[in-house]
Design an enzyme around this catalytic site. Structure first.
Site, PDB file in Angstrom:
ATOM      1  N   SER A  49      38.618  45.926  39.302  1.00 51.45           N
ATOM      2  CA  SER A  49      37.627  46.272  38.284  1.00 51.45           C
ATOM      3  C   SER A  49      36.547  45.207  38.164  1.00 51.45           C
ATOM      4  O   SER A  49      36.839  44.012  38.044  1.00 51.45           O
ATOM      5  CB  SER A  49      38.310  46.454  36.930  1.00 51.45           C
ATOM      6  OG  SER A  49      39.179  47.564  36.964  1.00 51.45           O
ATOM      7  N   HIS A  66      36.156  46.349  30.147  1.00 50.40           N
ATOM      8  CA  HIS A  66      37.596  46.369  29.877  1.00 50.40           C
ATOM      9  C   HIS A  66      38.325  45.162  30.471  1.00 50.40           C
ATOM     10  O   HIS A  66      39.476  44.904  30.133  1.00 50.40           O
ATOM     11  CB  HIS A  66      38.224  47.678  30.356  1.00 50.40           C
ATOM     12  CG  HIS A  66      38.316  47.822  31.850  1.00 50.40           C
ATOM     13  ND1 HIS A  66      37.404  48.540  32.590  1.00 50.40           N
ATOM     14  CD2 HIS A  66      39.222  47.360  32.743  1.00 50.40           C
ATOM     15  CE1 HIS A  66      37.754  48.526  33.868  1.00 50.40           C
ATOM     16  NE2 HIS A  66      38.857  47.805  33.986  1.00 50.40           N
ATOM     17  N   ASP A 124      30.992  50.423  29.890  1.00 54.17           N
ATOM     18  CA  ASP A 124      32.091  49.626  30.467  1.00 54.17           C
ATOM     19  C   ASP A 124      31.550  48.497  31.344  1.00 54.17           C
ATOM     20  O   ASP A 124      32.023  48.260  32.457  1.00 54.17           O
ATOM     21  CB  ASP A 124      33.043  50.513  31.280  1.00 54.17           C
ATOM     22  CG  ASP A 124      34.336  49.786  31.619  1.00 54.17           C
ATOM     23  OD1 ASP A 124      34.679  48.809  30.933  1.00 54.17           O
ATOM     24  OD2 ASP A 124      35.006  50.176  32.602  1.00 54.17           O
TER      25      ASP A 124
END
Length: 448
Positions: free
Chosen positions: A293, A180, A210
């Site tokens: 992230s 993402h 992901d």
């Protein structure tokens, strides 16, 4: 020099009684008697006694000179030295004023000197320089080991831009991050902990896990991070997270492993389910925020045990929802990340383990129910697939995987994707009110 003498008779009340001793003070000579001829001389003195000394019993002659207190001046003047008088009031005041001025001047000079010294040579107490080294298993030691291998990603897309984190996998320049972070990237810039920035290219990505891999070229001195084993992680183990929360690069936070095997789904913004990721996550209370992230979650030996990917905030409908960390962060286990990264580097795509069935995602009971029909009217159990060979039928409810209970379709997918294609699994199935155990060997499907 002759003394001026007073010849007037003395007052009657002032006389020296007869027979009394001479009351003159010591050292004051007796007055000299006048000579008859008005001159003074050795032969002009009366009496046969010592000069200036009267007989004690002889009455003084009428013409004898006596001391007159009303005279203009005394007959004899005795020099007793300088008159020693005390300080007068004005002298005391003058002395005090001079002392005060002198003291003020000295004090002012000392004050100015002290101020000048304080502005240039002020030194406060301070500890001496100590050994700057830290224990390798301390947070500072872990950070020092890992930071050179952690990077910040600045991504520019067609409609938006963002910041994420990644870490170096090998000397060839491959970097692992979240899907993402780079999903819509047109330009990717990678910044190292030294501040050096280079462009990167996308190698491959997978929305189901992901995860994504990018690569930099022409960078010397890369410091790949050591990969640990997420199977060794236990609840309560200390961990360190490194990333760029809110674009604050090289941020280090610490916490513990709060839970393992936590089923987490993320994504789903497209609405068709193609972008949903299923993660059998490590849960941590190490603060993780937007921008973390893709960054590493490290154990006490500075080995990567997870890839920080998601946080749990307040409910979306809650007006007081928090946008930052509330102590619920989730990381993809490194064992899963390693396998996916290897496939992305090798082929640009990742494979997913499957059992070859279509699940009824609207089922609200306990467990994962196999649908009656599949997509487009196809059978819910793929003919010749892993599930069909294991004996799974439409309508079966799968309640356990390798003895671990599953409570819904998402959890079953997560438990399956935690393995590799070809791994054997034992499924507990509820059929017609009876439980039975089925053995299945996972198949493989291409990811997205």
């Amino acid at each position: 020099m002759a003394d001026r003498q007073q010849t007037d008779p003395a007052p009657q009340w002032w006389s020296r009684p007869e027979g009394t001793a001479d009351s003159r003070r010591d050292g004051v000579p007796a007055p000299r008697p006048e000579t008859r001829d008005g001159g003074g001389g050795e032969h002009g003195a009366e009496g046969d006694g010592a000069a200036g000394q009267a007989a004690p019993t002889q009455e003084a002659p009428a013409h004898e000179v006596r001391y007159d207190p009303w005279g203009a001046q005394p007959l004899q003047v005795v020099d007793r030295g300088r008159d020693r008088r005390g300080f007068r009031l004005w002298q005391v005041a003058a002395l005090a004023a001079a002392t005060a001025l002198l003291a003020g001047g000295i004090g002012g000079y000392v004050g100015v000197l002290a101020e000048r010294q304080s502005s240039t040579r002020l030194e406060l107490p301070q500890a001496a320089v100590a050994d700057k080294g830290r224990a390798p298993d301390s947070v500072a030691g872990i950070a020092a080991t890992a930071l050179p291998g952690v990077v910040t990603l600045h991504v520019r897309g067609a409609k938006s831009s963002g910041t994420g984190t990644g870490f170096v996998l090998d000397p060839q320049g491959h970097i692992l991050t979240n899907n993402h972070v780079v999903a819509d990237a047109k330009e990717i810039a990678v910044t190292f902990s030294t501040g050096e920035s280079v462009t990167a290219e996308l190698v491959g990505r997978d929305s189901g896990y992901d995860l994504a891999v990018v690569k930099v070229s022409g960078v010397r001195g890369l410091r790949p991070l050591s990969l640990g084993n997420s199977e060794n992680v236990k609840v309560g183990d200390p961990v360190v997270a490194i990333g760029a929360p809110f674009d604050l690069s090289n941020t280090v936070t610490a916490g513990i492993i709060s839970a393992t095997g936590r089923p987490v789904t993320a994504g789903g913004d497209k609405g068709d389910g193609s972008d949903i990721s299923y993660v059998d996550a490590l849960q941590t209370d190490a603060p993780i925020n937007p921008g973390n992230s893709g960054g590493p979650l490290l154990d006490a030996r500075a080995h990567v045990v997870g890839i920080n990917s998601a946080i749990r905030g307040a409910d979306k409908d809650d007006p007081d929802r928090q946008g930052g960390s509330i102590g619920l962060g989730f990381a993809i286990p490194i064992n899963q990340g390693k396998r996916v990264a290897e496939e992305l580097i090798a082929t640009g795509r990742a494979t997913h383990p499957v059992i070859g069935v279509t699940l009824d995602m609207d089922y609200t009971g306990d467990g994962a129910r196999v649908g009656d029909k599949g997509e487009d009217g196809k059978p819910s159990v793929t003919a010749g697939g892993p599930g069909a060979r294991a004996g799974i039928r439409p309508g079966d409810v799968i309640t356990k995987v390798d003895g671990q209970r599953v409570r819904g379709g998402d959890e079953l997918i997560i438990k399956i994707r935690a393995h590799r294609p070809g791994d054997p699994l034992t499924l507990t199935v509820l059929r017609d009110g009876r439980e039975r155990t089925l053995d299945v060997v996972l198949g493989s499907a291409n990811g997205s």
